[in-house]
Design a protein around this motif. Structure first.
Motif, short mmCIF file in Angstrom:
data_model
loop_
_atom_site.label_atom_id
_atom_site.label_comp_id
_atom_site.label_asym_id
_atom_site.label_seq_id
_atom_site.Cartn_x
_atom_site.Cartn_y
_atom_site.Cartn_z
N ASN A 65 45.22 42.20 38.34
CA ASN A 65 46.64 42.53 38.28
C ASN A 65 46.90 43.61 37.22
N PRO A 66 47.30 44.81 37.64
CA PRO A 66 47.52 45.20 39.04
C PRO A 66 46.20 45.52 39.75
N LEU A 67 46.24 45.48 41.08
CA LEU A 67 45.14 45.98 41.89
C LEU A 67 45.52 47.38 42.34
N PHE A 68 44.69 48.37 41.97
CA PHE A 68 44.98 49.77 42.28
C PHE A 68 43.92 50.28 43.25
N LEU A 69 44.32 50.54 44.50
CA LEU A 69 43.42 51.04 45.53
C LEU A 69 43.63 52.55 45.69
N TYR A 70 42.56 53.32 45.71
CA TYR A 70 42.74 54.75 45.91
C TYR A 70 41.65 55.32 46.82
N GLY A 71 42.00 56.40 47.48
CA GLY A 71 41.10 57.08 48.41
C GLY A 71 41.91 58.00 49.29
N LYS B 6 66.58 43.14 44.11
CA LYS B 6 65.62 43.19 45.22
C LYS B 6 64.18 43.28 44.73
N TYR B 7 63.96 44.12 43.73
CA TYR B 7 62.59 44.42 43.32
C TYR B 7 62.05 43.52 42.20
N ARG B 8 62.92 42.84 41.49
CA ARG B 8 62.44 42.06 40.34
C ARG B 8 62.53 40.55 40.54
N THR B 9 62.90 40.13 41.74
CA THR B 9 62.97 38.69 42.02
C THR B 9 61.93 38.28 43.05
N ILE B 10 60.86 39.07 43.14
CA ILE B 10 59.80 38.79 44.11
C ILE B 10 58.55 38.31 43.38
N ASP B 11 57.60 37.82 44.16
CA ASP B 11 56.34 37.32 43.59
C ASP B 11 55.20 38.32 43.71
N ILE B 12 55.25 39.15 44.76
CA ILE B 12 54.20 40.15 44.98
C ILE B 12 54.86 41.45 45.42
N LEU B 13 54.57 42.54 44.71
CA LEU B 13 55.04 43.87 45.10
C LEU B 13 53.84 44.70 45.54
N LEU B 14 53.92 45.22 46.77
CA LEU B 14 52.91 46.12 47.32
C LEU B 14 53.57 47.48 47.49
N ILE B 15 53.13 48.48 46.75
CA ILE B 15 53.75 49.80 46.85
C ILE B 15 52.70 50.85 47.24
N ASP B 16 52.94 51.49 48.37
CA ASP B 16 51.99 52.39 49.00
C ASP B 16 52.27 53.84 48.62
N ASP B 17 51.21 54.62 48.43
CA ASP B 17 51.32 56.06 48.14
C ASP B 17 52.15 56.33 46.90
N ILE B 18 51.75 55.74 45.79
CA ILE B 18 52.50 55.87 44.53
C ILE B 18 52.59 57.32 44.08
N THR C 274 55.08 41.03 33.24
CA THR C 274 55.30 40.06 32.16
C THR C 274 55.78 38.71 32.69
N SER C 275 56.28 38.70 33.93
CA SER C 275 56.70 37.44 34.55
C SER C 275 55.57 36.77 35.32
N GLY C 276 54.38 37.38 35.27
CA GLY C 276 53.23 36.80 35.95
C GLY C 276 53.24 37.02 37.45
N LYS C 277 53.82 38.13 37.90
CA LYS C 277 53.87 38.45 39.33
C LYS C 277 52.79 39.48 39.67
N GLN C 278 52.33 39.45 40.92
CA GLN C 278 51.25 40.32 41.36
C GLN C 278 51.78 41.69 41.78
N ILE C 279 51.04 42.74 41.39
CA ILE C 279 51.37 44.11 41.78
C ILE C 279 50.14 44.73 42.42
N VAL C 280 50.32 45.35 43.59
CA VAL C 280 49.24 46.08 44.27
C VAL C 280 49.75 47.48 44.55
N ILE C 281 48.95 48.48 44.20
CA ILE C 281 49.35 49.88 44.30
C ILE C 281 48.27 50.65 45.04
N SER C 282 48.70 51.61 45.86
CA SER C 282 47.72 52.51 46.48
C SER C 282 48.08 53.96 46.17
N SER C 283 47.05 54.81 46.20
CA SER C 283 47.24 56.23 45.89
C SER C 283 46.11 57.02 46.54
#
Length: 449
Positions: A138-144, A199-211, A233-242
């Motif tokens: 956390n975060p998981l950052f995927l790129y390619g 909308k964005y800060r009351t979730i458990d997992i945020l997946l954001i594509d093409d950062i 800081t709230s212990g929520k998962q973030i996944v990002i791609s680029s």
């Protein structure tokens, strides 16, 4: 600009035909039948009349159609959603967007993802995140590069959590959707951007594509920084791609890059020949292309895998195109010669072309409805100066040629004019979202692969 997209749909398709799909048969077969069902909340819901047209449009035209719509409506980043017949449900009146909703294709799961040496670490990390969010990576950052499976893995995480952890709120968005949501929230909300943050800060997992497409050093990046911190800081998962690793995201502040790197960063490489063959066989099986009534020879799979090496989306799109044409020709036994004929234009058009100043000038001129001669001219009016500076900027950022060579390509006597032009655009792009959008569109036109 003000444009009634719904009532102008047929005219817009005609413009798209002239600018992007020059082949008349392809246009009449795949684009003409598309029906615009509704425009709601900056989303175009476009219906394909049958599965074959849907597959072809998704594989070959969806990206360029969306690029075209955004190009002619520079003030708004519209999204184009292609639907199969019967999938459409009216989006009006406007509904509240819930974190668990979204246009996520249920076919994109871990089970349908073809694992190979090029992507095994990314696959394992994504599965681990789906099974145990915010506990390890956390975060998981995927790129390619584009078309290697980043979005498939992100969809897989969302689909897995929706099925096995339905109590969790998971949100998948592209960076462009994130930016559009923020702009609309600021424009419509009397209480700053309270709705956006809810909308964005009351979730458990945020997946954001093409950062990488989040606007440079502006409100969007600042808001994402605070959203990231609030979730983390709230212990929520973030996944990002680029499309590039964190260190190469030069438009981002160091503080943001350091946060990207504090979790797990995973590179996805182009698939090997063996993996490409497995992807094609898997696609054929999932879509029912191989059965007692329909056959694709191994030579066809080998031909596609040999000639399309770096992009899974194009790999699968080539197979879809062959099958679609075989059905139109009532050919249930696809052999190599048929595949070569069908893919001749597809494969040659996807061969990477050399990016030169001359190519850039030609595309920029066409984009702004100018002639190349006008860009070459001494006319310094705003109508010409801005596109000319943009051409200089793109020449410098997309090629290795010198300032002097760029000056020669644009018929300038002094290379200091180019230096000033590049500096002008570099500065303005930081604060002008419309200019940033125009630059992105032009880059995709110049280097579509």
């Amino acid at each position: 600009m003000s444009l009634d997209i719904y009532n102008e749909w047929d005219n817009l398709k005609d413009r798209y035909h002239k600018e992007y799909v020059q082949n008349e048969i392809s246009y009449q077969t795949w684009i003409t039948p598309l029906v615009l069902k509704e425009v709601s909340d900056y989303v175009l819901y476009v219906e394909a009349p049958d599965d074959t047209i849907y597959e072809i449009v998704m594989a070959k035209y969806q990206f360029s159609l969306q690029t075209f719509i955004r190009e002619i409506t520079e003030d708004i980043n519209y999204k184009v959603v292609i639907l199969k017949k019967g999938e459409y449900e009216s989006k009006s009146p406007k509904e509240d967007i819930k974190p668990t909703t979204g246009n996520i294709n249920k076919k994109y799961t871990f089970d349908t993802f073809v694992k190979g040496d090029n992507n095994s670490l990314a696959f394992n990390a994504a599965l681990s995140v789906a099974e145990n969010p915010a506990t390890q990576y956390n975060p998981l950052f995927l790129y390619g590069n584009s078309g290697l499976g980043k979005t498939h893995l992100m969809y897989s995480i969302k689909n897995y959590i929706n099925e096995y952890r339905p109590e969790l709120k998971v949100l998948y968005v592209t960076s462009e959707e994130f930016t559009t949501d923020l702009i609309e929230s600021i424009r419509l909300s009397k209480d700053s951007n309270k709705g956006f943050r809810e909308k964005y800060r009351t979730i458990d997992i945020l997946l954001i594509d093409d950062i990488q497409f989040i606007l440079n050093k502006g409100t969007s990046q600042e808001e994402f920084f605070h959203t990231f911190n609030a979730l983390y800081t709230s212990g929520k998962q973030i996944v990002i791609s680029s499309d590039k690793p964190p260190k190469e995201l030069t438009a981002f502040d160091d503080r943001m890059i350091s946060r990207f790197e504090q979790g797990l960063t995973v590179d996805i490489q182009p698939p090997t020949y063996e993996t490409r063959m497995a992807i094609l066989k898997n696609k054929a099986e999932l879509e029912g292309y191989q059965n007692s009534m329909f056959h694709i020879s191994d030579e066809v799979f080998d031909y596609i895998a040999t000639h399309i090496k770096s992009n899974i989306r194009e790999l699968e799109g080539a197979l879809t195109k062959i099958v679609a044409y075989s059905k139109l020709a009532k050919n249930n036994n696809i052999e190599l010669e048929f595949a070569k004929t069908v893919l001749q234009e597809f494969i040659s058009s996807n061969s990477k072309r050399e990016i030169t100043p001359e190519l850039i000038v030609d595309i920029v001129a066409s984009h702004f409805n100018l002639t190349v001669e006008e860009l070459y001219s001494a006319d310094k009016s705003k109508r010409l100066a801005r596109p000319r500076f943009i051409a200089m900027y793109l020449c410098k950022t997309m090629t290795d040629v010198s300032y002097s060579s760029i000056a020669n390509a644009l018929h300038r006597k002094d290379h200091t004019t180019v230096i000033n032009g590049v500096k002008n655009i570099t500065n303005d792009i930081q604060t002008d979202p419309n200019l940033a959008s125009t630059i992105n569109i032009l880059k995709k036109k110049i280097s579509p692969v």
